[in-house]
Enzyme design. Structure first.
Site, PDB file in Angstrom:
ATOM      1  N   HIS A 179      13.482  29.378 -23.416  1.00 28.57           N
ATOM      2  CA  HIS A 179      12.452  28.579 -24.094  1.00 28.57           C
ATOM      3  C   HIS A 179      12.161  27.289 -23.315  1.00 28.57           C
ATOM      4  O   HIS A 179      10.997  26.935 -23.085  1.00 28.57           O
ATOM      5  CB  HIS A 179      12.953  28.281 -25.514  1.00 28.57           C
ATOM      6  CG  HIS A 179      12.081  27.406 -26.342  1.00 28.57           C
ATOM      7  ND1 HIS A 179      11.491  27.831 -27.508  1.00 28.57           N
ATOM      8  CD2 HIS A 179      11.707  26.102 -26.199  1.00 28.57           C
ATOM      9  CE1 HIS A 179      10.777  26.838 -28.027  1.00 28.57           C
ATOM     10  NE2 HIS A 179      10.902  25.773 -27.260  1.00 28.57           N
ATOM     11  N   GLU A 180      13.228  26.594 -22.898  1.00 31.84           N
ATOM     12  CA  GLU A 180      13.042  25.308 -22.197  1.00 31.84           C
ATOM     13  C   GLU A 180      12.478  25.518 -20.789  1.00 31.84           C
ATOM     14  O   GLU A 180      11.641  24.721 -20.329  1.00 31.84           O
ATOM     15  CB  GLU A 180      14.364  24.533 -22.128  1.00 31.84           C
ATOM     16  CG  GLU A 180      14.990  24.192 -23.481  1.00 31.84           C
ATOM     17  CD  GLU A 180      14.034  23.583 -24.482  1.00 31.84           C
ATOM     18  OE1 GLU A 180      13.114  22.843 -24.072  1.00 31.84           O
ATOM     19  OE2 GLU A 180      14.193  23.857 -25.681  1.00 31.84           O
ATOM     20  N   HIS A 192       8.801  25.950 -21.102  1.00 28.83           N
ATOM     21  CA  HIS A 192       8.103  24.667 -21.286  1.00 28.83           C
ATOM     22  C   HIS A 192       7.679  24.062 -19.954  1.00 28.83           C
ATOM     23  O   HIS A 192       6.572  23.547 -19.806  1.00 28.83           O
ATOM     24  CB  HIS A 192       9.035  23.650 -21.966  1.00 28.83           C
ATOM     25  CG  HIS A 192       8.926  23.603 -23.454  1.00 28.83           C
ATOM     26  ND1 HIS A 192       7.753  23.316 -24.114  1.00 28.83           N
ATOM     27  CD2 HIS A 192       9.855  23.773 -24.420  1.00 28.83           C
ATOM     28  CE1 HIS A 192       7.974  23.327 -25.428  1.00 28.83           C
ATOM     29  NE2 HIS A 192       9.244  23.612 -25.637  1.00 28.83           N
ATOM     30  N   CYS A 246      10.097  25.260 -32.236  1.00 29.35           N
ATOM     31  CA  CYS A 246       9.922  24.322 -31.119  1.00 29.35           C
ATOM     32  C   CYS A 246       9.562  22.955 -31.680  1.00 29.35           C
ATOM     33  O   CYS A 246       8.732  22.860 -32.578  1.00 29.35           O
ATOM     34  CB  CYS A 246       8.796  24.820 -30.222  1.00 29.35           C
ATOM     35  SG  CYS A 246       8.410  23.710 -28.851  1.00 29.35           S
TER      36      CYS A 246
HETATM   37 NI    NI Z   1      10.168  23.854 -27.431  1.00 26.43          NI
END
Ligand code: NI
Length: 214
Positions: free
Chosen positions: A175-176, A179, A133
């Site tokens: 993953h995004e 976030h 990341c």
């Molecule tokens: Ni990330």
């Protein structure tokens, strides 16, 4: 809550839905975005903006378009394959991506207010590749995630869109989205692996501009 996806007999495609084409002119679109944008420094683990749920996008205006351009510019500077708005300090649910899928096809796009589909249990094939990341610079860890992902949200104009990803791109979409709900991938690691990731980060200088934590 996300709709339950419907799969055909091959089990890999929603029958009743259209996914956006984020492949055509991928290179040209990515260049156009980043040339209009300004690269900004990346926030890192510990910055409060990364650890809380972002606000929904409600204004699909020029300011949002500029933010997306800036995100593409920042993503390129940091050599990322995905970037969430809070990674440049903006508290809004939007992410951009420029990522290859498991067939090596390049996907470029942006999605606002993304929600991940729940995969039916029989479709959950876990892939435990390495993940990193931009907000945990220099660190990598293996993390098991489903190898297919579908996110639904809005495009920059506010139109409903769905994006489907496989392989590394499926990982990126998950993953995004994480976030924007205040989670980093290291929050999904064991205590030991998380500690190791933070140690890797402490030992390496970031290769791109970051926002120092106070
Ligand atoms: Ni990330």
């Amino acid at each position: 809550m996300a709709q339950q996806p419907v799969f055909d007999q091959e089990g890999d495609q929603r029958v009743d839905d259209a996914f956006i084409d984020d492949v055509t002119d991928a290179e040209e679109r990515e260049i156009a975005h980043r040339e209009r944008g300004t690269s900004r420094p990346i926030t890192v683990v510990g910055n409060p903006v990364l650890h809380k749920e972002c606000k929904d996008v409600t204004e699909f205006d020029d300011k949002l378009a500029q933010l997306i351009d800036d995100m593409f510019a920042s993503q390129r500077t940091a050599e990322g394959v995905g970037l969430a708005a809070n990674q440049i300090g903006v508290d809004l649910k939007v992410f951009v991506y420029d990522c290859l899928d498991d067939e090596g096809v390049r996907h470029v796009g942006a999605i606002c207010n993304p929600v991940l589909d729940e995969l039916p249990a029989e479709r959950r094939v876990l892939d435990d590749s390495n993940e990193g990341c931009l907000s945990v610079p220099g660190a990598y860890a293996e993390l098991a995630r489903p190898d297919v992902a579908v996110v639904r949200g809005r495009d920059a104009k506010g139109e409903p869109i769905s994006v489907r990803g496989t392989g590394y791109f499926a990982r990126c979409l998950q993953h995004e989205t994480d976030h924007l709900y205040g989670y980093l991938y290291i929050d999904r690691l064991s205590k030991r692996d998380r500690k190791d990731a933070l140690k890797q980060m402490a030992e390496r200088e970031p290769r791109y501009p970051v926002v120092p934590n106070d």
